[in-house]
Scaffold this motif. Sequence first.
Motif, PDB file in Angstrom:
ATOM      1  N   GLU A 152      -8.766  12.731  49.472  1.00  0.00           N
ATOM      2  CA  GLU A 152      -8.460  11.770  50.521  1.00  0.00           C
ATOM      3  C   GLU A 152      -8.524  10.345  49.965  1.00  0.00           C
ATOM      4  OE1 GLU A 152      -7.357  12.415  53.502  1.00  0.00           O
ATOM      5  OE2 GLU A 152      -7.493  14.587  53.253  1.00  0.00           O
ATOM      6  N   PRO A 153      -8.009   9.353  50.688  1.00  0.00           N
ATOM      7  CA  PRO A 153      -8.036   7.975  50.172  1.00  0.00           C
ATOM      8  C   PRO A 153      -9.436   7.525  49.765  1.00  0.00           C
ATOM      9  CG  PRO A 153      -6.595   8.102  52.074  1.00  0.00           C
ATOM     10  CD  PRO A 153      -7.256   9.453  51.960  1.00  0.00           C
ATOM     11  N   PHE A 154      -9.496   6.822  48.676  1.00  0.00           N
ATOM     12  CA  PHE A 154     -10.759   6.338  48.109  1.00  0.00           C
ATOM     13  C   PHE A 154     -11.387   5.254  48.977  1.00  0.00           C
ATOM     14  CE2 PHE A 154     -13.268   4.961  44.277  1.00  0.00           C
ATOM     15  CZ  PHE A 154     -13.660   6.222  43.874  1.00  0.00           C
ATOM     16  N   THR A 155     -10.636   4.776  49.944  1.00  0.00           N
ATOM     17  CA  THR A 155     -11.023   3.613  50.738  1.00  0.00           C
ATOM     18  C   THR A 155     -11.828   3.949  51.979  1.00  0.00           C
ATOM     19  OG1 THR A 155      -8.881   3.790  51.853  1.00  0.00           O
ATOM     20  CG2 THR A 155      -9.023   2.286  49.990  1.00  0.00           C
ATOM     21  N   GLN A 156     -12.034   5.208  52.274  1.00  0.00           N
ATOM     22  CA  GLN A 156     -12.668   5.594  53.529  1.00  0.00           C
ATOM     23  C   GLN A 156     -14.167   5.284  53.535  1.00  0.00           C
ATOM     24  OE1 GLN A 156     -10.514   9.255  55.553  1.00  0.00           O
ATOM     25  NE2 GLN A 156     -11.110   9.811  53.491  1.00  0.00           N
ATOM     26  N   GLY A 157     -14.699   5.074  54.744  1.00  0.00           N
ATOM     27  CA  GLY A 157     -16.140   4.879  54.900  1.00  0.00           C
ATOM     28  C   GLY A 157     -16.543   3.425  54.966  1.00  0.00           C
ATOM     29  N   ILE A 173     -23.198   2.488  34.129  1.00  0.00           N
ATOM     30  CA  ILE A 173     -22.665   3.793  34.529  1.00  0.00           C
ATOM     31  C   ILE A 173     -21.143   3.708  34.634  1.00  0.00           C
ATOM     32  CG2 ILE A 173     -22.715   5.628  36.259  1.00  0.00           C
ATOM     33  CD1 ILE A 173     -25.440   4.451  37.186  1.00  0.00           C
ATOM     34  N   VAL A 174     -20.458   4.529  33.880  1.00  0.00           N
ATOM     35  CA  VAL A 174     -19.003   4.623  33.938  1.00  0.00           C
ATOM     36  C   VAL A 174     -18.622   5.533  35.109  1.00  0.00           C
ATOM     37  CG1 VAL A 174     -16.949   5.452  32.723  1.00  0.00           C
ATOM     38  CG2 VAL A 174     -18.756   4.269  31.460  1.00  0.00           C
ATOM     39  N   VAL A 175     -17.555   5.186  35.816  1.00  0.00           N
ATOM     40  CA  VAL A 175     -17.070   6.028  36.910  1.00  0.00           C
ATOM     41  C   VAL A 175     -15.652   6.505  36.596  1.00  0.00           C
ATOM     42  CG1 VAL A 175     -16.551   6.208  39.367  1.00  0.00           C
ATOM     43  CG2 VAL A 175     -18.492   4.816  38.607  1.00  0.00           C
ATOM     44  N   ASN A 176     -15.504   7.814  36.429  1.00  0.00           N
ATOM     45  CA  ASN A 176     -14.192   8.426  36.261  1.00  0.00           C
ATOM     46  C   ASN A 176     -13.786   9.058  37.587  1.00  0.00           C
ATOM     47  OD1 ASN A 176     -13.874   7.870  33.468  1.00  0.00           O
ATOM     48  ND2 ASN A 176     -15.177   9.608  32.952  1.00  0.00           N
ATOM     49  N   THR A 177     -12.568   8.779  38.030  1.00  0.00           N
ATOM     50  CA  THR A 177     -12.099   9.304  39.299  1.00  0.00           C
ATOM     51  C   THR A 177     -11.064  10.393  39.071  1.00  0.00           C
ATOM     52  OG1 THR A 177     -10.343   7.644  39.519  1.00  0.00           O
ATOM     53  CG2 THR A 177     -12.513   7.074  40.399  1.00  0.00           C
ATOM     54  N   ILE A 178     -11.188  11.479  39.821  1.00  0.00           N
ATOM     55  CA  ILE A 178     -10.269  12.611  39.700  1.00  0.00           C
ATOM     56  C   ILE A 178      -9.665  12.877  41.069  1.00  0.00           C
ATOM     57  CG2 ILE A 178      -9.992  15.009  39.003  1.00  0.00           C
ATOM     58  CD1 ILE A 178     -12.567  14.752  37.389  1.00  0.00           C
ATOM     59  N   GLY A 186      -2.592   9.680  44.752  1.00  0.00           N
ATOM     60  CA  GLY A 186      -3.887   9.173  44.303  1.00  0.00           C
ATOM     61  C   GLY A 186      -3.877   7.669  44.125  1.00  0.00           C
ATOM     62  N   GLU A 187      -2.809   7.150  43.575  1.00  0.00           N
ATOM     63  CA  GLU A 187      -2.698   5.703  43.396  1.00  0.00           C
ATOM     64  C   GLU A 187      -2.568   4.984  44.731  1.00  0.00           C
ATOM     65  OE1 GLU A 187       0.574   5.381  40.732  1.00  0.00           O
ATOM     66  OE2 GLU A 187      -0.656   5.719  38.932  1.00  0.00           O
ATOM     67  N   GLN A 188      -1.842   5.580  45.660  1.00  0.00           N
ATOM     68  CA  GLN A 188      -1.731   4.990  46.991  1.00  0.00           C
ATOM     69  C   GLN A 188      -3.103   4.959  47.682  1.00  0.00           C
ATOM     70  OE1 GLN A 188       1.267   7.515  48.742  1.00  0.00           O
ATOM     71  NE2 GLN A 188       2.966   6.230  48.030  1.00  0.00           N
ATOM     72  N   GLY A 189      -3.917   5.936  47.383  1.00  0.00           N
ATOM     73  CA  GLY A 189      -5.266   5.998  47.949  1.00  0.00           C
ATOM     74  C   GLY A 189      -6.289   5.211  47.166  1.00  0.00           C
ATOM     75  N   GLU A 190      -5.859   4.491  46.126  1.00  0.00           N
ATOM     76  CA  GLU A 190      -6.658   3.566  45.319  1.00  0.00           C
ATOM     77  C   GLU A 190      -7.722   4.245  44.447  1.00  0.00           C
ATOM     78  OE1 GLU A 190      -7.968   0.027  47.380  1.00  0.00           O
ATOM     79  OE2 GLU A 190      -6.192  -0.009  48.663  1.00  0.00           O
ATOM     80  N   HIS A 192      -7.256   5.024  41.408  1.00  0.00           N
ATOM     81  CA  HIS A 192      -7.144   4.408  40.083  1.00  0.00           C
ATOM     82  C   HIS A 192      -7.911   3.092  40.010  1.00  0.00           C
ATOM     83  CE1 HIS A 192      -4.189   2.370  42.489  1.00  0.00           C
ATOM     84  NE2 HIS A 192      -3.808   1.560  41.510  1.00  0.00           N
ATOM     85  N   LEU A 193      -8.004   2.377  41.129  1.00  0.00           N
ATOM     86  CA  LEU A 193      -8.700   1.088  41.132  1.00  0.00           C
ATOM     87  C   LEU A 193     -10.210   1.272  40.990  1.00  0.00           C
ATOM     88  CD1 LEU A 193      -6.696  -0.804  43.906  1.00  0.00           C
ATOM     89  CD2 LEU A 193      -6.392  -0.861  41.422  1.00  0.00           C
ATOM     90  N   GLY A 194     -10.735   2.328  41.586  1.00  0.00           N
ATOM     91  CA  GLY A 194     -12.163   2.602  41.420  1.00  0.00           C
ATOM     92  C   GLY A 194     -12.533   2.810  39.965  1.00  0.00           C
ATOM     93  N   ALA A 195     -11.702   3.549  39.252  1.00  0.00           N
ATOM     94  CA  ALA A 195     -11.956   3.787  37.828  1.00  0.00           C
ATOM     95  C   ALA A 195     -11.837   2.496  37.024  1.00  0.00           C
ATOM     96  CB  ALA A 195     -10.981   4.834  37.296  1.00  0.00           C
ATOM     97  N   GLN A 196     -10.852   1.681  37.347  1.00  0.00           N
ATOM     98  CA  GLN A 196     -10.667   0.423  36.614  1.00  0.00           C
ATOM     99  C   GLN A 196     -11.893  -0.482  36.753  1.00  0.00           C
ATOM    100  OE1 GLN A 196      -7.018  -1.463  37.871  1.00  0.00           O
ATOM    101  NE2 GLN A 196      -5.745   0.252  37.228  1.00  0.00           N
ATOM    102  N   ILE A 197     -12.434  -0.560  37.939  1.00  0.00           N
ATOM    103  CA  ILE A 197     -13.585  -1.435  38.186  1.00  0.00           C
ATOM    104  C   ILE A 197     -14.797  -0.997  37.375  1.00  0.00           C
ATOM    105  CG2 ILE A 197     -15.266  -2.143  39.952  1.00  0.00           C
ATOM    106  CD1 ILE A 197     -12.933  -1.969  41.982  1.00  0.00           C
ATOM    107  N   ALA A 198     -14.987   0.312  37.241  1.00  0.00           N
ATOM    108  CA  ALA A 198     -16.192   0.835  36.595  1.00  0.00           C
ATOM    109  C   ALA A 198     -15.935   1.358  35.189  1.00  0.00           C
ATOM    110  CB  ALA A 198     -16.823   1.927  37.455  1.00  0.00           C
ATOM    111  N   ASP A 199     -14.961   0.768  34.495  1.00  0.00           N
ATOM    112  CA  ASP A 199     -14.690   1.081  33.078  1.00  0.00           C
ATOM    113  C   ASP A 199     -14.368   2.552  32.829  1.00  0.00           C
ATOM    114  OD1 ASP A 199     -15.184  -1.565  32.491  1.00  0.00           O
ATOM    115  OD2 ASP A 199     -17.267  -1.244  31.910  1.00  0.00           O
TER     116      ASP A 199
END
Length: 222
Positions: A152-157, A173-178, A186-190, A192-199
Motif C-alpha cells: 500500500e502507499p508509503f504515505t499512510q498513517g 540505520i539504513v532503510v531499504n524499501t520493498i 510503488g513509486e506513485q506510493g512514494e 522510493h522516497l523513503g529509501a532515498q531519505i534513509a540511504d
Amino acid sequence: MRRAILMILFGLILSVVPLKAEEPVAQEPKPVIQMAILLDTSGSMDGLINQARTHLWQIVNTFVSARHNGVRPDLQVALYHYGAPSLGADNGYIRCLVPLTDDLDKVSEELFKLRTDGGAEFCGWAIRSATRELKWSDAKNAYKVIYIAGNEPFTQGSVNYRDACKEAVTKGIVVNTIHCGDQRTGEQGEWHLGAQIADGKFLNIDQNQAVVQIATPQDAEI
C-alpha cells in the motif's frame, strides 16, 4: 672497592626484578550486522506474502554467509508485522514478534507462520517503532538496516514516513524499501522516497515477474 661492591649488588637487583610483560595487542571488535524485518500482513498482501517473506529470508541467509576481513559478523535479526486490525489502532497496527536476536530459527518460525488479515498499513509508524524500540548497537563496525515490505502507499498513517526515515538514518540505520507490486505503483506510493531519505534502496517484488535480487553490504560497508 666499595664502589665495585655496590655495582655488583645493583646488577644482582636488576637480575631478579621481573621484566614487564608486553601488553597484548588489542583485537578489533567483531563486526555486527543488525537487521529488522517489517512485513505488511494486511489483507491486500494475500497474494504476495509468501513471495515477500521467502525473499526476505534469502536476504537473511546472504548476511549469514557475509565476511568482513575474513571474519563472520555477529548477525542479529528482529521481526515486526504491521497492518493487521487485531494488532490494535493505538500502536499503529504494529507488533514486534521477535526483538533483535541471533536465534534465526525463532525468527524463521515466526516469519513463516504469519497470515494476512484486513487492516491499515502505516509504514512510517512501523519504521519509527523499530528505530526506537530495538536495542541498536553503538559500535562503529555495526551495520544496521531495516527492510520494510508492503504493497500500500508509503504515505499512510499519522506518522510521516519522511520524519521516521530521517530519525532512522540519524541513528545510522539504513532503510531499504520493498514494494510488493509493480515498480510504477510503488513509486506513485512514494516507496522510493523513503529509501532515498534513509540511504537505502527501493526494490519491488512483482508476482508477475522474477524476484528482484537485493544487494547486501560489502566489507567496506559493514
